[in-house]
Enzyme design. Sequence first.
Site, PDB file in Angstrom:
ATOM      1  CE1 TYR A 202      -4.433   3.571  -1.400  1.00  0.00           C
ATOM      2  CE2 TYR A 202      -2.206   2.847  -1.954  1.00  0.00           C
ATOM      3  CZ  TYR A 202      -3.332   2.765  -1.150  1.00  0.00           C
ATOM      4  OH  TYR A 202      -3.371   1.882  -0.096  1.00  0.00           O
TER       5      TYR A 202
ATOM      6  CG  HIS B 227      -9.913  -3.130   4.323  1.00  0.00           C
ATOM      7  ND1 HIS B 227     -10.778  -2.625   3.379  1.00  0.00           N
ATOM      8  CD2 HIS B 227      -8.884  -2.243   4.420  1.00  0.00           C
ATOM      9  CE1 HIS B 227     -10.295  -1.478   2.916  1.00  0.00           C
ATOM     10  NE2 HIS B 227      -9.156  -1.222   3.527  1.00  0.00           N
TER      11      HIS B 227
ATOM     12  CG  HIS C  37      -4.244  -6.004  -1.642  1.00  0.00           C
ATOM     13  ND1 HIS C  37      -3.192  -5.172  -1.359  1.00  0.00           N
ATOM     14  CD2 HIS C  37      -5.372  -5.249  -1.499  1.00  0.00           C
ATOM     15  CE1 HIS C  37      -3.650  -3.965  -1.048  1.00  0.00           C
ATOM     16  NE2 HIS C  37      -4.969  -3.984  -1.128  1.00  0.00           N
TER      17      HIS C  37
ATOM     18  CB  VAL D 116      -5.263  -3.880   7.218  1.00  0.00           C
ATOM     19  CG1 VAL D 116      -5.414  -3.148   8.560  1.00  0.00           C
ATOM     20  CG2 VAL D 116      -6.473  -4.759   6.959  1.00  0.00           C
TER      21      VAL D 116
ATOM     22  CG  ASP E  21      -1.901  -1.189   1.155  1.00  0.00           C
ATOM     23  OD1 ASP E  21      -3.097  -0.968   0.936  1.00  0.00           O
ATOM     24  OD2 ASP E  21      -1.456  -2.344   1.321  1.00  0.00           O
TER      25      ASP E  21
ATOM     26  CG  ASP F 251      -3.973  -1.114  -2.639  1.00  0.00           C
ATOM     27  OD1 ASP F 251      -4.503  -1.566  -3.671  1.00  0.00           O
ATOM     28  OD2 ASP F 251      -4.603  -0.921  -1.587  1.00  0.00           O
TER      29      ASP F 251
END
Length: 450
Positions: free
Chosen positions: A188, A312, A302, A340, A158, A185
Amino acid sequence: MNFYYVPIKMAKYSSLLLFFFLLLNCLQNIHASPEYSRPHHRPVILTGHNRPESEPEQVHISLVGKDYMRVTWITSDKHAKSIVEYGTSPGNYHSSSVTGERTSYRYFFYSSGEIHHVTIGPLEPNTTYYYRCGGSGPEFSFKTPPSTFPIEFAIAGDLGQTEWTASTLQHIGAKDYDLLLLPGDLSYADTQQPLWDSFGRLVEPYASKRPWMVTQGNHEIEIFPIIYPHGFKAYNSRWLMPYQESSSTSNLYYSFNVAGCHVVMLGSYTDFDADSYQYTWLQADLAKVDRVKTPWIFALIHAPWYNSNAAHKGEGESMRRSMEEVLYKARVDAVFSGHVHAYERFTRVYNNKADPCGPIYVTIGDGGNREGLAMMFEKPSPSISVFREASFGHGRLKVYNKTHAHWSWHRNNDNNSVMADELWLQSFASSKSCFPETSQQESTTQKDEL
């Protein structure tokens, strides 16, 4: 009347503000070290093209098969050559050049540049190579991973492209490693295609020097009904992974071997039930691993299968029910996930219970995304959750030999990277209780060699 109404209203709002301030302060300190102050949000970074338009940009590399590397870059010039020149000394390519392929895509009114993919090799392990893309522009360099232990993985999920992302990347780059694993991720962009270009420029100083092996997250889907119903258009075009070399039919899941480790990159956002291509591929892929030659197996997804954060919650449950047994029977050593925006490490787990023969599960979705941290953890902490904290950071997995590896999580703390959690792992391949077959295979192998 207004004279009295205003102070009453202000007093009411002041009480509410005080309540929310105290609540936020409590939430921010859940499961964090007492001396640590929770980081604030930081703005998104937009990285522009600072070279001539004709020169390559967004350069990144990835492993592709044994002793080969894929070099990917983008040019605005649609007539630029898809060629990589390389050698083991700066500016001296020893007539080594390879021509590859190119692609491009459209997303509504956005048109990508020319996306070049060139596979070079065979390459020597643990060796620095210098290379140039497209026959012009700056020279880059990378170091190939070793062929034997030890090997070190940097792991960050992420990422996004904020000032926290830049901090994470700086901390990763401050200490040498062999390759980076990213459990989904990336940019974005969320359909805003120029953000893919900005992300590529931001990570280029790191992704052009060490191979980046990625899998998709929910922010890569970018589906638009009827027009783009299948999604992943930008992700598949820009971040081509070695799926064909691992007999996969999709860029959304694949595997690769490096220095005694087998790494499986799974797709949380493509079919994964028992009659899916991914499920069938996973069974066949794990069945081919020789744990004598390749003692370690790691998997990346993921959406986490285990999660004690309110964010989540349960989103990985259907995939867990479908695939967990496959990983368990194959004695996968550890599973890393993102999604997360916090860090959490579980004990060895199978079917929601502590199990000495189950993988270690780690959530590391705290790379620096623009959405902020997920600070709401369950209370009390589940017994299978060993360490959890909502902070930005990254992880490092150093595999020392066929029996032992060291995992550490490094919290971002402004200019410093602080190791806040660590664990020594023993491989299942060296465990007589969880993997007795390996000992028999080793004895047979030794006899055959004699």
